[in-house]
Design an enzyme around this catalytic site. Structure first.
Site, PDB file in Angstrom:
ATOM      1  N   TYR A  24     -39.181 -61.304 -26.801  1.00  0.00           N
ATOM      2  CA  TYR A  24     -39.439 -62.129 -25.901  1.00  0.00           C
ATOM      3  C   TYR A  24     -39.991 -63.599 -26.367  1.00  0.00           C
ATOM      4  CZ  TYR A  24     -41.515 -63.767 -21.478  1.00  0.00           C
ATOM      5  OH  TYR A  24     -41.753 -64.250 -20.187  1.00  0.00           O
ATOM      6  N   HIS A  79     -38.404 -67.546 -26.035  1.00  0.00           N
ATOM      7  CA  HIS A  79     -39.286 -68.649 -25.280  1.00  0.00           C
ATOM      8  C   HIS A  79     -39.627 -69.744 -26.449  1.00  0.00           C
ATOM      9  CE1 HIS A  79     -39.520 -65.987 -22.098  1.00  0.00           C
ATOM     10  NE2 HIS A  79     -39.956 -67.064 -21.339  1.00  0.00           N
ATOM     11  N   TYR A  82     -46.106 -76.710 -17.214  1.00  0.00           N
ATOM     12  CA  TYR A  82     -45.837 -75.325 -17.188  1.00  0.00           C
ATOM     13  C   TYR A  82     -46.197 -74.790 -18.609  1.00  0.00           C
ATOM     14  CZ  TYR A  82     -43.001 -70.805 -16.346  1.00  0.00           C
ATOM     15  OH  TYR A  82     -42.667 -69.728 -16.298  1.00  0.00           O
ATOM     16  N   TRP A 118     -30.908 -67.002 -16.698  1.00  0.00           N
ATOM     17  CA  TRP A 118     -31.939 -66.603 -17.782  1.00  0.00           C
ATOM     18  C   TRP A 118     -32.736 -65.411 -17.204  1.00  0.00           C
ATOM     19  CZ3 TRP A 118     -34.065 -68.414 -21.917  1.00  0.00           C
ATOM     20  CH2 TRP A 118     -35.596 -68.314 -22.252  1.00  0.00           C
TER      21      TRP A 118
END
Length: 105
Positions: free
Chosen positions: A18, A22, A41, A77
């Site tokens: 994960y 990213h 963000y 996504w």
């Protein structure tokens, strides 16, 4: 701008992968986020798989999610991320907004 914080869980055995995804978020996904009011963000990840997210938006959490729901790149996504999320629902719907209880400028 509204400040939005949220949490969700990543499966503990999928954390490293994960994180790798990213490190290389698709440029089209980044543009879609910007287009839909996701500014400043950030995602933070605890060792147990708890993800804390924060962003600022002119519209609020629900509107920002709704806007992303209209983006074809977001659907791609979310399908990619689905196996990592510790939930039975769509990854975007697994996010739980946290109420702000204190802010200092």
């Amino acid at each position: 701008m509204k400040r939005v914080a949220f949490v969700f869980k990543v499966k503990p055995d999928r954390i490293e992968e994960y994180k790798r995804h990213h490190l290389a978020v698709w440029p089209e996904m980044q543009e879609a986020l910007k287009r839909n009011g996701w500014h400043n963000y950030s995602l933070f990840l605890q060792p147990d798989g708890t993800v804390f997210g924060y962003f600022e938006t002119p519209t609020g959490f629900d509107a920002a999610l709704e806007g992303m729901g209209q983006e074809p790149i977001n659907e791609k996504w979310q399908k990619l991320m689905a196996p990592f999320i510790d939930s039975q629902v769509h990854a975007d719907r697994s996010m739980v907004e946290l109420p702000e209880i204190f802010h200092l400028d």
